[in-house]
Write a protein that holds these residues in place. Structure first.
Motif, PDB file in Angstrom:
ATOM      1  N   ASN A 298       0.837  -1.195   0.000  1.00 60.99           N
ATOM      2  CA  ASN A 298       0.000   0.000   0.000  1.00 60.99           C
ATOM      3  C   ASN A 298       0.880   1.256   0.000  1.00 60.99           C
TER       4      ASN A 298
ATOM      5  N   HIS B 130      -3.483  12.644  -1.777  1.00 63.94           N
ATOM      6  CA  HIS B 130      -2.695  13.097  -0.636  1.00 63.94           C
ATOM      7  C   HIS B 130      -1.205  13.324  -0.926  1.00 63.94           C
TER       8      HIS B 130
ATOM      9  N   TRP C 238       0.072  -1.031  -7.718  1.00 60.96           N
ATOM     10  CA  TRP C 238      -0.835  -0.571  -6.681  1.00 60.96           C
ATOM     11  C   TRP C 238      -2.282  -0.872  -7.032  1.00 60.96           C
ATOM     12  N   SER C 239      -3.100  -1.025  -6.004  1.00 57.80           N
ATOM     13  CA  SER C 239      -4.539  -1.153  -6.208  1.00 57.80           C
ATOM     14  C   SER C 239      -5.102   0.200  -6.627  1.00 57.80           C
ATOM     15  N   GLU C 240      -6.327   0.165  -7.147  1.00 60.75           N
ATOM     16  CA  GLU C 240      -6.966   1.432  -7.515  1.00 60.75           C
ATOM     17  C   GLU C 240      -7.119   2.325  -6.296  1.00 60.75           C
ATOM     18  N   HIS C 241      -7.403   1.742  -5.145  1.00 56.71           N
ATOM     19  CA  HIS C 241      -7.523   2.530  -3.913  1.00 56.71           C
ATOM     20  C   HIS C 241      -6.215   3.228  -3.580  1.00 56.71           C
ATOM     21  N   SER C 242      -5.098   2.513  -3.709  1.00 54.22           N
ATOM     22  CA  SER C 242      -3.794   3.113  -3.411  1.00 54.22           C
ATOM     23  C   SER C 242      -3.473   4.229  -4.384  1.00 54.22           C
ATOM     24  N   ARG C 243      -3.814   4.036  -5.657  1.00 53.05           N
ATOM     25  CA  ARG C 243      -3.569   5.094  -6.638  1.00 53.05           C
ATOM     26  C   ARG C 243      -4.375   6.343  -6.303  1.00 53.05           C
ATOM     27  N   ARG C 244      -5.624   6.154  -5.891  1.00 51.65           N
ATOM     28  CA  ARG C 244      -6.448   7.305  -5.529  1.00 51.65           C
ATOM     29  C   ARG C 244      -5.862   8.025  -4.306  1.00 51.65           C
ATOM     30  N   GLN C 245      -5.396   7.249  -3.335  1.00 51.71           N
ATOM     31  CA  GLN C 245      -4.779   7.858  -2.159  1.00 51.71           C
ATOM     32  C   GLN C 245      -3.558   8.681  -2.541  1.00 51.71           C
TER      33      GLN C 245
ATOM     34  N   LEU D 117      -9.424   6.304 -12.993  1.00 54.49           N
ATOM     35  CA  LEU D 117      -9.185   7.510 -12.202  1.00 54.49           C
ATOM     36  C   LEU D 117      -9.576   8.788 -12.938  1.00 54.49           C
TER      37      LEU D 117
END
Length: 459
Positions: free
Chosen positions: A242, A293, A282-289, A391
């Protein structure tokens, strides 16, 4: 409609850096029996948004030694600089004007044409749609004609999103960027490389008034330093973890490097060969994070300024002419010749309205393709022949750069190159990354029959 003959034909939409580099790589292979049609609506080839700046101080942010059009001929750009009388040709660590690099790319295209006469056609037209046919792919032009080819590649590069505030904010260099009172207070939204361009334009106009720079984090791009990248073994890179774990690993490596007398820049640059693989792991969630941020922090360390421009920017901040404000831009209103800009400083509850003569929007060039101003991209999305990446920072493409349609099926004929593939590759903004992608695409489109590639001379 122009139809393809037995010679393999490729239509490239977009004549900026990506389109020119792809055309040059396609024509560089002497073994390939190929015809290339390069379509650019502006009629100027090699410049695009990035290299059309005319001010001498608007410089590339990669040293000359990294700006060759061809990764396997790293001296090509330096030889060109020397051949054309540029002093920077004697200094691999120089940072040339962006207009100079645009001239170089135009020469690369001309030399590709001379080396393979009759293989390149350039059209100063606007492409508005593409349609796959039984024989290939049709690229429809605004003038009512079409180009039929075996493959088409979208290489339209960066697209500037509309200025914020219902058109009250201004883009640097636009028709509405008229001369200002030299002592007027102005505001710049964003603190990245585009902000530096705005500041340089004001400096060139001898602007003396205060400049307020507002961005979410209030961070300036860091400066380049001539240090070698460290060697990083792929086995040591934590692919697939992550974002939090990865960033701890990265910071620890940077700290260890600096504790032994090194420089954090060596770590950033040493990681470059793995950047696209890291993103894809990375997962899509990690890319969004990351985008939400960490991207501003990454950008100021990854996309650095030439040392002299960074020094001038820091001096402007230290002397009080430029003020960095970490905060959120909330809105804008016009009253007479002045503008009220409303912000909320980071950590504050209350809004603050500041009167300025002008607001420059330098918030970057990424744009959701569903809101694109490009008619071809709008048509792709509207007809379902293409779709945004998950994304919404580019078009969805396969690992091999083929467009993916709304049903999730890859095209057999239509590909994408350059920044529009950022959703898949992310690090595809700078010349060193784009030229590698173009080399791979050229090899794929010429059937992999790459023998001894011709090296174009630098004259």
């Amino acid at each position: 409609m122009s139809a393809p003959n037995q010679r393999h034909s490729v239509a490239i939409v977009g004549g900026g850096a990506t389109g020119v580099l792809l055309a040059a790589h396609l024509l560089r292979n002497e073994e390939a029996d190929i015809r290339v049609t390069l379509i650019e609506r502006e009629g100027s080839f090699g410049r695009g948004l990035a290299y059309s700046a005319v001010q001498r101080d608007h410089k590339v942010n990669v040293p000359s030694r990294g700006m060759s059009a061809f990764a396997d001929d790293s001296e090509h750009f330096l030889r060109w600089l020397k051949a054309h009388g540029y002093a920077e040709g004697n200094d691999p660590w120089s940072f040339v004007a962006r207009s100079t690099y645009g001239t170089y790319l135009a020469d690369v295209l001309r030399e590709a044409d001379r080396a393979r006469p009759g293989r390149l056609v350039v059209l100063s037209e606007e492409a508005i749609a593409v349609r796959e046919t039984a024989a290939g792919i049709e690229t429809r032009l605004a003038n009512g004609t079409s180009v039929l080819s075996h493959h088409a590649v979208l290489a339209v590069g960066h697209e500037t999103q509309p200025a914020r505030g219902r058109g009250i904010a201004v883009r640097v260099g636009s028709a509405r960027d008229t001369p200002l009172d030299p002592y007027a207070r102005v505001m710049i939204l964003g603190s990245g490389l585009s902000m530096v361009d705005a500041w340089l334009s004001l400096a060139e106009a001898n602007h003396k008034g205060p400049i307020l720079v507002v961005s979410r984090n209030g961070l300036l791009p860091q400066a380049h330093r001539d240090v070698p990248p460290i060697e990083i073994d792929a086995a040591d890179v934590p692919f697939g973890t992550n974002v939090q774990y990865f960033m701890r690993w990265f910071r620890d490596l940077a700290d260890e490097t600096e504790e032994t007398g090194g420089d954090w820049r060596s770590v950033v640059d040493g990681l470059r060969p793995f950047n696209q693989r890291i993103w894809q792991s990375w997962s899509e969630h990690s890319r969004r994070q990351f985008l939400l941020h960490l991207r501003p922090w990454w950008n100021i360390h990854r996309h650095r300024l030439p040392p002299d421009l960074h020094r001038r920017m820091i001096e402007a901040v230290d002397q009080g002419q430029a003020t960095l404000i970490a905060g959120e831009f909330l809105g804008i209103a016009q009253h007479g010749d002045m503008v009220d800009a409303t912000i909320r400083r980071r950590g504050a509850r209350d809004e603050e309205t500041i009167e300025v003569a002008r607001v420059y929007d330098c918030g970057g060039v990424s744009v959701d393709v569903e809101a694109s101003s490009n008619p071809l991209i709008r048509d792709l999305v509207a007809t379902g022949r293409g779709r945004p990446d998950p994304l919404h920072i580019g078009l969805d493409v396969t690992e091999d750069n083929f467009v993916i349609d709304a049903a999730g099926q890859p095209s057999r004929r239509l590909l994408v190159a350059g920044p529009l593939t950022r959703g898949r590759f992310f690090e595809i903004e700078a010349i060193p990354d784009i030229r590698l992608q173009c080399a791979r695409l050229a090899e794929r489109l010429t059937g992999g029959q790459v023998a001894q590639a011709r090296r174009f001379p630098s004259s």
